[in-house]
Design an enzyme around this catalytic site. Structure first.
Site, PDB file in Angstrom:
ATOM      1  N   ASP A 108       0.911  -1.059   0.335  1.00 17.60           N
ATOM      2  CA  ASP A 108      -0.137   0.294  -0.285  1.00 17.60           C
ATOM      3  C   ASP A 108       0.600   1.187   0.287  1.00 17.60           C
ATOM      4  O   ASP A 108       0.512   2.433   0.334  1.00 17.60           O
ATOM      5  CB  ASP A 108      -1.274  -0.015   1.175  1.00 17.60           C
ATOM      6  CG  ASP A 108      -0.476  -0.154   2.368  1.00 17.60           C
ATOM      7  OD1 ASP A 108       0.965  -0.107   3.012  1.00 17.60           O
ATOM      8  OD2 ASP A 108      -1.268  -0.110   3.197  1.00 17.60           O
ATOM      9  N   SER A 109       1.881   1.072   0.120  1.00 18.78           N
ATOM     10  CA  SER A 109       3.402   1.939  -0.517  1.00 18.78           C
ATOM     11  C   SER A 109       2.792   2.960  -2.107  1.00 18.78           C
ATOM     12  O   SER A 109       3.165   3.863  -1.665  1.00 18.78           O
ATOM     13  CB  SER A 109       4.461   1.798  -0.126  1.00 18.78           C
ATOM     14  OG  SER A 109       4.497   0.731  -1.050  1.00 18.78           O
ATOM     15  N   ASP A 144      -0.797  -6.157  -0.679  1.00 18.03           N
ATOM     16  CA  ASP A 144      -1.345  -5.578   0.748  1.00 18.03           C
ATOM     17  C   ASP A 144      -2.935  -5.236   1.409  1.00 18.03           C
ATOM     18  O   ASP A 144      -3.613  -4.917  -0.291  1.00 18.03           O
ATOM     19  CB  ASP A 144      -0.306  -4.431   0.672  1.00 18.03           C
ATOM     20  CG  ASP A 144       0.180  -3.838   2.257  1.00 18.03           C
ATOM     21  OD1 ASP A 144       0.003  -4.409   3.268  1.00 18.03           O
ATOM     22  OD2 ASP A 144       1.650  -2.942   2.394  1.00 18.03           O
ATOM     23  N   LYS A 197      -0.987  -9.472   2.813  1.00 18.14           N
ATOM     24  CA  LYS A 197      -0.266  -8.915   3.737  1.00 18.14           C
ATOM     25  C   LYS A 197      -1.185  -8.128   4.843  1.00 18.14           C
ATOM     26  O   LYS A 197      -1.752  -7.434   3.930  1.00 18.14           O
ATOM     27  CB  LYS A 197       1.378  -8.274   3.749  1.00 18.14           C
ATOM     28  CG  LYS A 197       1.758  -7.628   4.588  1.00 18.14           C
ATOM     29  CD  LYS A 197       3.109  -7.288   3.940  1.00 18.14           C
ATOM     30  CE  LYS A 197       2.980  -5.693   3.888  1.00 18.14           C
ATOM     31  NZ  LYS A 197       2.665  -5.127   4.488  1.00 18.14           N
ATOM     32  N   GLU A 254      -1.565  -5.394   8.519  1.00 20.15           N
ATOM     33  CA  GLU A 254      -0.627  -4.628   9.605  1.00 20.15           C
ATOM     34  C   GLU A 254      -0.999  -5.448  10.979  1.00 20.15           C
ATOM     35  O   GLU A 254      -2.461  -5.011  11.070  1.00 20.15           O
ATOM     36  CB  GLU A 254      -0.577  -3.922   9.230  1.00 20.15           C
ATOM     37  CG  GLU A 254       0.348  -2.989   7.975  1.00 20.15           C
ATOM     38  CD  GLU A 254       0.093  -1.668   8.403  1.00 20.15           C
ATOM     39  OE1 GLU A 254      -0.327  -0.767   9.138  1.00 20.15           O
ATOM     40  OE2 GLU A 254       1.089  -1.426   7.037  1.00 20.15           O
ATOM     41  N   GLU A 283       9.391  -4.478  10.221  1.00 21.28           N
ATOM     42  CA  GLU A 283       9.883  -2.620   9.598  1.00 21.28           C
ATOM     43  C   GLU A 283      10.423  -2.022  11.030  1.00 21.28           C
ATOM     44  O   GLU A 283       9.565  -1.611  12.099  1.00 21.28           O
ATOM     45  CB  GLU A 283       8.257  -2.504   9.514  1.00 21.28           C
ATOM     46  CG  GLU A 283       9.031  -1.296   9.117  1.00 21.28           C
ATOM     47  CD  GLU A 283       8.033  -0.464   6.794  1.00 21.28           C
ATOM     48  OE1 GLU A 283       6.669  -1.162   6.959  1.00 21.28           O
ATOM     49  OE2 GLU A 283       8.390   0.740   7.070  1.00 21.28           O
TER      50      GLU A 283
HETATM   51  O1  KIV Z   1       3.209  -1.264   1.574  1.00 22.64           O
HETATM   52  C1  KIV Z   1       4.327  -1.776   1.456  1.00 22.64           C
HETATM   53  O2  KIV Z   1       5.626  -1.893   0.027  1.00 22.64           O
HETATM   54  C2  KIV Z   1       4.929  -2.393   2.625  1.00 22.64           C
HETATM   55  C3  KIV Z   1       6.209  -2.654   2.877  1.00 22.64           C
HETATM   56  C4  KIV Z   1       7.659  -1.370   2.805  1.00 22.64           C
HETATM   57  C5  KIV Z   1       6.837  -3.291   3.504  1.00 22.64           C
HETATM   58  O3  KIV Z   1       4.100  -2.702   3.142  1.00 22.64           O
END
Ligand code: KIV
Length: 271
Positions: free
Chosen positions: A51-52, A90, A120, A122, A189
């Site tokens: 989600d970056s 994510d 993924k 959090e 992280e």
């Molecule tokens: O959103 C993302 O790219 C991430 C990574 C930095 C692990 O969660």
């Protein structure tokens, strides 16, 4: 070195085996077909559509505005470029926190509509029950603890997490709970290196570090950071493997100059 001829598909069980054999796992992010394809052909093990996306592609200040629709669009694009790597999607803010049912539905959408092979999410203990349910339905889950950017408003900054003993102990507990819930791997992280080492030794599933030192079972970086395209963020854990931002800017200004000075196109670029 290209490892594209090593076409053995990376799967969730193969990552567990890599940890058993002491083989490091290489993970990078991608958000589109082209970047995913280049990563896949270079031999990356796991491609994370993080989600970056919100920050490095969509221009938001944090990952919080990212929605399921935005993620699905980019996961599906990345999927079209991948043959070998494991594709992890994510789960964005509020796509898994409201209820277990909503989390299952959204995790399933990533597999069904976009072709992801895992999701993924959090959080530690607090999301354990949700992870357990998703995994039981056949959807592999990667955990993510330490600095969890979706909680930036609670953290107040993107600093290191786990320097205090109490927080370090909670992170060790979170990692063990995530493993017990069925997560196949955990992103650590921005946690101190010795804490990441302790966690990596205590659990059987692979840890993937970002700013968590060399003792993790694998490493992940945001591709746009390591390529030097996104330069608003330059923490010491990001090793710049290229300075593409500078290259791209200079290519753009050279093109503009050439057009303005009637130097482009030339005869041999015309029909
Ligand atoms: O959103 C993302 O790219 C991430 C990574 C930095 C692990 O969660």
């Amino acid at each position: 070195m290209s490892t594209s001829n090593n076409l053995k598909k990376v799967t969730v069980p193969s990552l567990t085996k890599m940890k058993e054999k002491g083989e490091q796992i290489a993970v990078l992010t991608a958000y589109d077909y082209l970047m995913a394809n280049m990563l896949d052909e270079a031999g990356i093990d796991v491609i994370l559509v993080g989600d970056s996306l919100g920050m490095v592609v969509l221009g938001f200040d944090s990952t919080i505005p990212v929605t399921m629709d935005m993620m699905l669009h980019h996961v599906a694009a990345a999927k079209r470029g991948i043959k070998r790597a494991l594709l992890v999607a994510d789960m964005p803010f509020l796509s898994y926190q409201i209820s277990v049912e909503k989390a299952i539905e959204n995790a399933g959408r990533f597999l069904q509509e976009a072709g992801a092979e895992a999701v993924k999410l959090e959080g530690g203990e607090i999301v354990a029950k949700t992870i357990e349910k998703i995994v039981k339905l056949g959807i592999p889950v990667m955990g993510h603890i330490g600095l969890t950017p979706q909680s930036i408003n609670q953290f107040g900054s993107y600093g290191v997490v786990g320097k205090q003993k109490k927080i370090a102990q909670q992170l060790i507990k979170d990692a063990q709970i995530l493993e017990d819930s069925g997560a196949f791997s955990i992103v650590l992280e921005k946690v101190p290196s010795d804490l990441a080492k302790e966690i990596s030794e205590k659990i059987k599933i692979p840890t993937i570090g970002i700013g968590a030192g060399k003792y993790c079972d694998g490493q992940v970086l945001v591709s746009h950071d390591m390529l030097g395209i996104y330069d608003k963020f330059n923490p010491k854990f990001v090793r710049r493997y290229a300075e593409l931002g500078k290259e791209i800017r200079s290519a753009f200004s050279n093109y503009i100059k050439d057009v303005k000075n009637n130097k482009f196109p030339a005869e041999n670029e015309s029909y």
